[in-house]
Scaffold this motif. Sequence first.
Motif, PDB file in Angstrom:
ATOM      1  N   ILE A  54       0.841  -1.200   0.000  1.00  0.00           N
ATOM      2  CA  ILE A  54       0.000   0.000   0.000  1.00  0.00           C
ATOM      3  C   ILE A  54       0.877   1.252   0.000  1.00  0.00           C
ATOM      4  O   ILE A  54       0.627   2.198  -0.757  1.00  0.00           O
ATOM      5  CB  ILE A  54      -0.976  -0.018   1.192  1.00  0.00           C
ATOM      6  N   ALA A  55       1.903   1.272   0.835  1.00  0.00           N
ATOM      7  CA  ALA A  55       2.814   2.425   0.870  1.00  0.00           C
ATOM      8  C   ALA A  55       3.460   2.633  -0.502  1.00  0.00           C
ATOM      9  O   ALA A  55       3.556   3.770  -0.985  1.00  0.00           O
ATOM     10  CB  ALA A  55       3.869   2.230   1.949  1.00  0.00           C
ATOM     11  N   LEU A  56       3.876   1.549  -1.148  1.00  0.00           N
ATOM     12  CA  LEU A  56       4.479   1.661  -2.482  1.00  0.00           C
ATOM     13  C   LEU A  56       3.473   2.179  -3.514  1.00  0.00           C
ATOM     14  O   LEU A  56       3.842   2.918  -4.428  1.00  0.00           O
ATOM     15  CB  LEU A  56       5.040   0.315  -2.921  1.00  0.00           C
ATOM     16  N   ALA A  57       2.211   1.793  -3.366  1.00  0.00           N
ATOM     17  CA  ALA A  57       1.177   2.268  -4.298  1.00  0.00           C
ATOM     18  C   ALA A  57       1.045   3.788  -4.240  1.00  0.00           C
ATOM     19  O   ALA A  57       0.739   4.430  -5.243  1.00  0.00           O
ATOM     20  CB  ALA A  57      -0.162   1.601  -3.988  1.00  0.00           C
ATOM     21  N   PHE A  58       1.284   4.363  -3.065  1.00  0.00           N
ATOM     22  CA  PHE A  58       1.230   5.813  -2.897  1.00  0.00           C
ATOM     23  C   PHE A  58       2.607   6.457  -3.037  1.00  0.00           C
ATOM     24  O   PHE A  58       2.732   7.673  -2.905  1.00  0.00           O
ATOM     25  CB  PHE A  58       0.634   6.174  -1.539  1.00  0.00           C
TER      26      PHE A  58
END
Length: 75
Positions: A54-58
């Motif tokens: 999720i952090a990488l998606a943002f």
Amino acid sequence: MGKNLVGNHIRKLRFNHNEMTQQQLADKVSVTRQTIVALEKGNYSPSLELAFRIALAFNLPLEEVFFYGENTEGE
């Protein structure tokens, strides 16, 4: 004394990323929309792997998406 939990800023981040839908985020991180709903409501703490996805998606560090702290009223 409040309950300790993992919180997140996912809803705000989705809005700030071209109003990304829950389904769009779910597709990016390979989970169901219901998982994103549960995360946003605080009903589910993600696995470490999912938290990183999720952090990488943002394109943000993990600590800018998730936080650990005491649950207080109004948050």
